[in-house]
Design an enzyme around this catalytic site. Sequence first.
Site, PDB file in Angstrom:
ATOM      1  CE1 TYR A  95      67.858 -15.940-107.103  1.00  6.12           C
ATOM      2  CE2 TYR A  95      69.599 -17.198-106.062  1.00  6.12           C
ATOM      3  CZ  TYR A  95      69.206 -16.191-106.905  1.00  6.12           C
ATOM      4  OH  TYR A  95      70.148 -15.442-107.559  1.00  6.12           O
ATOM      5  CE  LYS A 148      66.428  -0.461-101.909  1.00  3.01           C
ATOM      6  NZ  LYS A 148      67.495   0.551-101.978  1.00  3.01           N
ATOM      7  CG  ASP A 187      70.670   0.325-101.994  1.00  7.43           C
ATOM      8  OD1 ASP A 187      70.614   0.045-100.791  1.00  7.43           O
ATOM      9  OD2 ASP A 187      69.944   1.194-102.525  1.00  7.43           O
ATOM     10  CG  ASP A 228      73.549 -15.883-106.159  1.00  7.60           C
ATOM     11  OD1 ASP A 228      74.770 -16.163-106.136  1.00  7.60           O
ATOM     12  OD2 ASP A 228      72.780 -16.239-107.068  1.00  7.60           O
TER      13      ASP A 228
HETATM   14 MG    MG Z   1      76.086 -17.320-107.545  1.00  9.13          MG
END
Ligand code: MG
Length: 332
Positions: free
Chosen positions: A119, A170, A203, A227
Amino acid sequence: MHKICVIEGDGIGKEVVPAAIRVLEATGIPFEFVYAEAGDEVYEKLGVALPEETIETALECEAVLFGAAGETAADVIVKLRHILDTYANVRPVKAYKGVKCLREDIDYIIVRENTEGLYKGIEAEIDEGITTATRVITEKASERIFKFAYELAKDRKKEGKEGKVTCAHKANVLKITDGLFKRVFYKVAENYKDIKAEDVYIDAMNMYIITRPQTFDVVVTSNLFGDILSDGAAGTVGGLGLAPSANIGDEHGLFEPVHGSAPDIAGKGIANPTATILSAVLMLRYLGEYEAANKIEKALEEVLSLGLTTPDLGGNLTTMQMAEEIAKRVEL
Ligand code: MG
Ligand code: NAI
């Protein structure tokens, strides 16, 4: 006197924020609420979604209470988090009685890194039909988010929780960026010998929050993963209408429901105010007003267990009527 910057924003932001203010006022704590504008409507009016005046107000107040923005969310809330350098996004996942949850013993907190990762906004079209996004993970930002997570686990341990931090990443695929993330996680762990440290792949974590959510205490992860994980987690404890969040930095705190402006129900007065009221509870704890925070949480628990809720939870109250039920109990 606490000086609070209040940004209602768009859609149901204009309904859930006044509901939370009603409950805050019921505590009897003196507040000065300074209203500021941001979001789609201001953009239509002024051509800018986050006016300079709003930024100044946010910077000079003790805390910010935010509702929701619509399509301009990235230009408003993501930008505001950066400006205030609120690097930790704290999202409690807790099952309340009277709310349909996956299990009744769910009680953990997701700590999401709020300033970098995917982000960071570094995107490019390097050729026609070929686009990229750069994932930024730094040692400095990782270190401070892990420190924050361990400190939170330490505080929760004092309240009787397990004292465990789970890092979701990850690193098997994103070898360099999440390799660093994982390495720093265990380096910071050395300063917190009394807190358990474990790491899992993101995951698999996505499955564990459904198959064994009761085993988590503090979960820490990077921006995008956090998020996605936290919206899923919200779904296990009653949905977005109940999910609060705090954005915490060294200088500033910004408190907001996880949900957006919900244009499908905006203007009907049926939005669930709980997420925003719980965000206000997080704000009270940030301001050191623990007694008032506990009082609101207790009143909310009672209202939820009595089914005095908005339609999304099966009740028939409006947003303000539900807030009124909570406020009444806080005033007692
Ligand atoms: Mg959100
Ligand atoms: P959303 O969170 O606004 O709504 C998703 C679903 O949850 C909708 O069906 C909505 O009715 C329901 N919902 C959300 N909050 C609720 C509440 N308090 N009570 C009852 N039901 C509730 O997400 P969506 O639909 O993806 O996005 C709508 C707009 O919000 C978009 O313009 C988006 O950009 C913006 N947005 C803003 C955010 C922010 O300001 N932090 C965060 C997420 C989305």
